[in-house]
Design an enzyme around this catalytic site. Sequence first.
Site, mmCIF file in Angstrom:
data_model
loop_
_atom_site.group_PDB
_atom_site.id
_atom_site.type_symbol
_atom_site.label_atom_id
_atom_site.label_comp_id
_atom_site.label_asym_id
_atom_site.label_seq_id
_atom_site.Cartn_x
_atom_site.Cartn_y
_atom_site.Cartn_z
ATOM 1 N N ASP A 32 -1.725 -1.479 -2.945
ATOM 2 C CA ASP A 32 -1.076 -2.753 -3.257
ATOM 3 C C ASP A 32 -1.799 -3.485 -4.392
ATOM 4 O O ASP A 32 -2.899 -3.096 -4.807
ATOM 5 C CB ASP A 32 -1.058 -3.642 -2.011
ATOM 6 C CG ASP A 32 -0.139 -3.099 -0.927
ATOM 7 O OD1 ASP A 32 0.829 -2.395 -1.269
ATOM 8 O OD2 ASP A 32 -0.399 -3.394 0.259
ATOM 9 N N TYR B 51 -10.367 4.573 3.851
ATOM 10 C CA TYR B 51 -10.475 3.261 3.218
ATOM 11 C C TYR B 51 -11.732 2.562 3.723
ATOM 12 O O TYR B 51 -12.177 2.783 4.850
ATOM 13 C CB TYR B 51 -9.267 2.377 3.565
ATOM 14 C CG TYR B 51 -8.007 2.662 2.790
ATOM 15 C CD1 TYR B 51 -7.699 1.940 1.642
ATOM 16 C CD2 TYR B 51 -7.120 3.641 3.208
ATOM 17 C CE1 TYR B 51 -6.536 2.183 0.928
ATOM 18 C CE2 TYR B 51 -5.945 3.902 2.498
ATOM 19 C CZ TYR B 51 -5.666 3.164 1.363
ATOM 20 O OH TYR B 51 -4.505 3.420 0.654
#
Length: 265
Positions: A51, A110
């Site tokens: 994003d 992540y």
Amino acid sequence: MRYFLELAYNGDAFHGWQSQPNASSVQETLEGALSKILRAPTKITGAGRTDTGVHARQMFAHFDTLSQICDAKGFLISLNSLLGKNIAVSNVLKVAEEAHARFDATQRTYKYFITFNKNPFLHEFCWKSPSHLDIDLMNRAAELLLSTSDFTSFAKLHSDVKTNICDVSEALWRPINEDPEANEFLGNLDEGIVFTISADRFLRNMVRAIVGTLVDVGRGKMSISQFQEIINKRDRCSAGTSMPPQALYLWRIRYPYVNSGDSEA
């Protein structure tokens, strides 16, 4: 012929990975540079979509070309010279014709960084917590993710995915200085914590929603049983607030046939 690119980028400069109208993206920037070097319109497919504002320490993407890349080092020098300061391509790898950067990835990792002291050199890359967080409680809650399969409660609403099923293999909070990779990455930071999560796939906004909900646990605003209830509800509105993007990094992607650091053409 099909090639993989291994790259890293500072997401602050882009409106996410995916190309979109009237906004700068990592994908569009790469495609423009590749098209100039290969002298033909060139499309790329990434291992995933980050994003706006989210960084990538390691990302892979594939592209097809009729031109064999005989000089990998020269190709990388030329490509990086066109990409500006916020994208760095470290490897180009020739792969099988059917290899796919997105579908062949077996694991994605992540990391999310949180600091507790104000630091003018880190505010663009970490989130500063305004209060103490109980890391033990957060880890007890995070452990529940390992036995969860449906992550609807942490998925972006109205997305185009067909399933919200993910297999999370790691979900752990620890002090940054106890994570060698993270500590080195931030320059041997003595304070702060980092959340590491690995899975076969991730949903849009999933990690930031999970972190936001775990932070509520760490603040004492939510119990472990309430965290489990949120998972069971499969309702995004019941989970915590999505965390700011600048502290989130796509850290590592694994493939059965690619080793980080390899480079060939």
